[in-house]
Motif scaffolding. Sequence first.
Motif, PDB file in Angstrom:
ATOM      1  N   ASN A  68       3.017  14.862 -40.209  1.00  0.00           N
ATOM      2  CA  ASN A  68       2.323  15.527 -39.124  1.00  0.00           C
ATOM      3  C   ASN A  68       2.495  16.932 -39.485  1.00  0.00           C
ATOM      4  N   LYS A  69       1.223  17.528 -38.963  1.00  0.00           N
ATOM      5  CA  LYS A  69       0.889  19.004 -39.120  1.00  0.00           C
ATOM      6  C   LYS A  69       1.626  19.817 -40.303  1.00  0.00           C
ATOM      7  N   SER A  70       1.656  18.903 -41.355  1.00  0.00           N
ATOM      8  CA  SER A  70       1.790  19.800 -42.772  1.00  0.00           C
ATOM      9  C   SER A  70       0.711  20.322 -43.335  1.00  0.00           C
ATOM     10  N   VAL A  71       0.879  21.372 -44.137  1.00  0.00           N
ATOM     11  CA  VAL A  71      -0.422  22.090 -44.663  1.00  0.00           C
ATOM     12  C   VAL A  71      -0.304  22.260 -46.111  1.00  0.00           C
ATOM     13  N   ILE A  72      -1.281  21.957 -46.958  1.00  0.00           N
ATOM     14  CA  ILE A  72      -1.288  22.573 -48.296  1.00  0.00           C
ATOM     15  C   ILE A  72      -2.506  23.184 -48.484  1.00  0.00           C
ATOM     16  N   GLU A  73      -1.881  24.632 -48.991  1.00  0.00           N
ATOM     17  CA  GLU A  73      -2.981  25.394 -49.210  1.00  0.00           C
ATOM     18  C   GLU A  73      -3.772  25.548 -50.428  1.00  0.00           C
ATOM     19  N   ASP A  74      -4.754  26.360 -50.364  1.00  0.00           N
ATOM     20  CA  ASP A  74      -5.524  26.423 -51.741  1.00  0.00           C
ATOM     21  C   ASP A  74      -5.022  26.706 -52.829  1.00  0.00           C
ATOM     22  N   PHE A  75      -5.862  26.106 -53.901  1.00  0.00           N
ATOM     23  CA  PHE A  75      -5.281  26.400 -55.247  1.00  0.00           C
ATOM     24  C   PHE A  75      -3.975  25.641 -55.774  1.00  0.00           C
ATOM     25  N   SER A  76      -3.828  24.905 -54.870  1.00  0.00           N
ATOM     26  CA  SER A  76      -2.433  23.896 -55.253  1.00  0.00           C
ATOM     27  C   SER A  76      -2.651  22.930 -56.050  1.00  0.00           C
ATOM     28  N   THR A  77      -1.919  22.113 -56.492  1.00  0.00           N
ATOM     29  CA  THR A  77      -2.223  21.002 -57.292  1.00  0.00           C
ATOM     30  C   THR A  77      -1.073  20.010 -57.030  1.00  0.00           C
ATOM     31  N   ILE A  78      -1.582  18.682 -56.518  1.00  0.00           N
ATOM     32  CA  ILE A  78      -0.731  17.642 -56.238  1.00  0.00           C
ATOM     33  C   ILE A  78      -0.873  16.702 -57.199  1.00  0.00           C
ATOM     34  N   ASN A  79       0.232  16.226 -57.963  1.00  0.00           N
ATOM     35  CA  ASN A  79       0.108  15.158 -58.929  1.00  0.00           C
ATOM     36  C   ASN A  79       1.327  13.872 -58.830  1.00  0.00           C
ATOM     37  N   ASN A  80       0.590  12.813 -58.691  1.00  0.00           N
ATOM     38  CA  ASN A  80       1.782  11.581 -58.362  1.00  0.00           C
ATOM     39  C   ASN A  80       1.408  10.815 -59.427  1.00  0.00           C
ATOM     40  N   GLY A  81       0.653  11.055 -60.491  1.00  0.00           N
ATOM     41  CA  GLY A  81       0.735  10.098 -61.560  1.00  0.00           C
ATOM     42  C   GLY A  81       1.727   9.496 -62.272  1.00  0.00           C
ATOM     43  N   VAL A  82       2.912  10.153 -62.248  1.00  0.00           N
ATOM     44  CA  VAL A  82       4.074   9.607 -62.877  1.00  0.00           C
ATOM     45  C   VAL A  82       5.253   9.357 -61.961  1.00  0.00           C
TER      46      VAL A  82
END
Length: 204
Positions: A68-82
């Motif tokens: 809840n109420k967390s933020v991911i700002e622009d130009f970030s990368t989130i990768n859960n591939g591995v």
Amino acid sequence: MSLANYIKGNARLKKVFHWMLIPSDEARPRLWVRLFLNRFYHQKGRGVIIRSWVRMDVVPFNKFAIGNKSVIEDFSTINNGVGAVIIGHNSLIGLGNVIIGPVTIGDDVILAQNIVASGLNHNYNDISRPIRVQGVSTAPIVIEDNCWVGANAVITAGVTIGRQSIIAAGAVVTKNIPPYSVAVGNPARVIKKYDEEQQAWVKV
């Protein structure tokens, strides 16, 4: 046996399903995965903000969750591939961060700008073969509750940062940081700890 386990146990079928989700030799999932499948599969809390220019390299076969109420700002990368990427409540992933699982981020964590936290390493045991064909290894990163990580820090695979700790800008964290610590440098070392009796940060 569940369908998921059946697919995982059949190398050829697993390869086909992987190709359906992600094009060969790429990290970014196909458009239909990003637009439709992930929307219903992953856990997203109330009041979450994921900015328009975030690159979500998120697939359904590993967990992605954001509280809840967390933020991911622009130009970030989130990768859960591995490996799974789990972000707690009221946490901020600042501009230009790169988070490659397995990574667990607690509640009330602040990550400043241009931080890399990667639980992934490329194997390189045979110098006669390209690195890219030698596979990868993973070790989980854990950032516990109420930590602050400064801009341009690097957090390497297998590291735990204890709760209520501060990582200085530009630090390279290669070993565990105890709770209630301030760490600086490359490699990062603890220079202060919080003393409960004195109610102050004390040099070590």
